[in-house]
Write a protein that holds these residues in place. Structure first.
Motif, mmCIF file in Angstrom:
data_model
loop_
_atom_site.group_PDB
_atom_site.id
_atom_site.type_symbol
_atom_site.label_atom_id
_atom_site.label_comp_id
_atom_site.label_asym_id
_atom_site.label_seq_id
_atom_site.Cartn_x
_atom_site.Cartn_y
_atom_site.Cartn_z
ATOM 1 N N ALA A 18 0.903 -1.123 -0.075
ATOM 2 C CA ALA A 18 0.087 -0.132 0.288
ATOM 3 C C ALA A 18 0.818 1.245 -0.194
ATOM 4 O O ALA A 18 0.400 2.203 -0.701
ATOM 5 N N ARG A 19 1.917 1.336 0.770
ATOM 6 C CA ARG A 19 2.750 2.424 0.796
ATOM 7 C C ARG A 19 3.814 2.673 -0.106
ATOM 8 O O ARG A 19 4.428 3.516 -0.387
ATOM 9 N N GLY A 20 4.389 1.233 -0.720
ATOM 10 C CA GLY A 20 5.327 1.285 -1.969
ATOM 11 C C GLY A 20 6.609 1.154 -1.155
ATOM 12 O O GLY A 20 7.315 0.141 -1.559
ATOM 13 N N GLU A 21 6.939 1.833 -0.235
ATOM 14 C CA GLU A 21 7.969 1.705 0.870
ATOM 15 C C GLU A 21 7.619 1.965 2.147
ATOM 16 O O GLU A 21 6.842 2.972 2.324
ATOM 17 N N ALA A 22 8.214 1.282 3.174
ATOM 18 C CA ALA A 22 7.695 1.497 4.374
ATOM 19 C C ALA A 22 9.047 1.113 5.494
ATOM 20 O O ALA A 22 9.912 0.175 5.198
ATOM 21 N N ALA A 23 9.166 2.022 6.276
ATOM 22 C CA ALA A 23 10.274 1.599 7.573
ATOM 23 C C ALA A 23 9.498 0.745 8.426
ATOM 24 O O ALA A 23 8.063 0.436 8.471
ATOM 25 N N VAL A 24 10.169 -0.071 9.328
ATOM 26 C CA VAL A 24 9.740 -1.007 10.405
ATOM 27 C C VAL A 24 8.623 -0.167 11.386
ATOM 28 O O VAL A 24 7.426 -0.902 11.412
ATOM 29 N N ALA A 25 9.043 1.067 11.583
ATOM 30 C CA ALA A 25 7.865 1.938 12.467
ATOM 31 C C ALA A 25 6.780 2.042 11.679
ATOM 32 O O ALA A 25 5.484 2.155 12.277
ATOM 33 N N ASP A 26 6.598 2.249 10.632
ATOM 34 C CA ASP A 26 5.344 2.520 9.753
ATOM 35 C C ASP A 26 4.519 1.139 9.715
ATOM 36 O O ASP A 26 3.313 1.406 9.984
ATOM 37 N N VAL A 27 5.193 0.028 9.528
ATOM 38 C CA VAL A 27 4.587 -1.119 9.229
ATOM 39 C C VAL A 27 3.989 -1.342 10.886
ATOM 40 O O VAL A 27 2.904 -1.815 10.768
ATOM 41 N N HIS A 28 4.749 -1.353 11.949
ATOM 42 C CA HIS A 28 4.344 -1.405 13.126
ATOM 43 C C HIS A 28 2.977 -0.606 13.418
ATOM 44 O O HIS A 28 2.138 -0.999 14.110
ATOM 45 N N ALA A 29 3.348 0.700 13.136
ATOM 46 C CA ALA A 29 2.163 1.656 13.416
ATOM 47 C C ALA A 29 0.871 1.385 12.842
ATOM 48 O O ALA A 29 -0.465 1.310 13.234
ATOM 49 N N ALA A 30 0.934 0.690 11.469
ATOM 50 C CA ALA A 30 -0.185 0.435 10.792
ATOM 51 C C ALA A 30 -1.003 -0.634 11.144
ATOM 52 O O ALA A 30 -2.068 -0.869 11.154
ATOM 53 N N LEU A 31 -0.062 -1.631 11.929
ATOM 54 C CA LEU A 31 -0.675 -2.788 12.438
ATOM 55 C C LEU A 31 -1.025 -2.716 13.809
ATOM 56 O O LEU A 31 -1.528 -3.973 14.594
ATOM 57 N N GLU A 34 -4.543 -3.807 14.997
ATOM 58 C CA GLU A 34 -5.044 -4.988 14.586
ATOM 59 C C GLU A 34 -4.172 -6.039 15.356
ATOM 60 O O GLU A 34 -4.863 -7.199 15.559
ATOM 61 N N ARG A 35 -2.937 -5.965 15.303
ATOM 62 C CA ARG A 35 -2.110 -7.152 15.537
ATOM 63 C C ARG A 35 -1.445 -7.154 17.029
ATOM 64 O O ARG A 35 -0.997 -8.007 17.767
ATOM 65 N N GLY A 36 -1.136 -5.585 17.386
ATOM 66 C CA GLY A 36 -0.573 -5.556 18.684
ATOM 67 C C GLY A 36 0.973 -6.223 18.805
ATOM 68 O O GLY A 36 1.304 -6.691 19.561
ATOM 69 N N LEU A 37 1.632 -6.104 17.577
ATOM 70 C CA LEU A 37 2.920 -6.650 17.760
ATOM 71 C C LEU A 37 4.063 -5.714 18.242
ATOM 72 O O LEU A 37 3.820 -4.608 18.218
ATOM 73 N N ALA A 38 5.131 -6.378 18.930
ATOM 74 C CA ALA A 38 6.242 -5.621 19.135
ATOM 75 C C ALA A 38 6.913 -5.177 17.916
ATOM 76 O O ALA A 38 6.952 -5.734 17.025
ATOM 77 N N LEU A 39 7.667 -3.729 18.194
ATOM 78 C CA LEU A 39 8.577 -3.319 16.913
ATOM 79 C C LEU A 39 9.568 -4.449 16.440
ATOM 80 O O LEU A 39 9.923 -4.591 15.318
#
Length: 91
Positions: A18-31, A34-39
């Motif tokens: 969806a973003r084309g390119e994403a940092a770990v923090a971006d993916v973490h924030a987006a999920l 929904e998921r409550g995952l650790a960074l």
């Protein structure tokens, strides 16, 4: 080479697609909701996806940016084909 991703890996990939390119923090924030995952979990999964040739990363300052090397459609086709192969033994 078949591409088979887990439900969790697909969730991360959907953010990257969806973003084309994403940092770990971006993916973490987006999920997060929904998921409550650790960074660190997100970082580990993205590293594994990189080793599998599904994503590539580049350095951007102190962070890595990840981009998909395969399209969502390619993954979907590969996973459906693999499922059909397992269920019907190629028939």
């Amino acid at each position: 080479m078949p591409i088979e991703l887990t439900d969790l890996q697909l969730s991360l990939m959907r953010v990257v697609w969806a973003r084309g390119e994403a940092a770990v923090a971006d993916v973490h924030a987006a999920l997060a909701a929904e998921r409550g995952l650790a960074l660190t979990t997100v970082a580990t999964i993205l590293t594994r996806l990189e080793k599998a040739g599904v994503v590539a990363r580049r350095s951007a300052g102190r962070h890595y940016l990840y981009r998909a090397l395969v399209s969502e459609d390619e993954v979907r086709r590969s996973m459906v084909s693999e499922l059909a192969e397992r269920l019907f033994h190629g028939d």
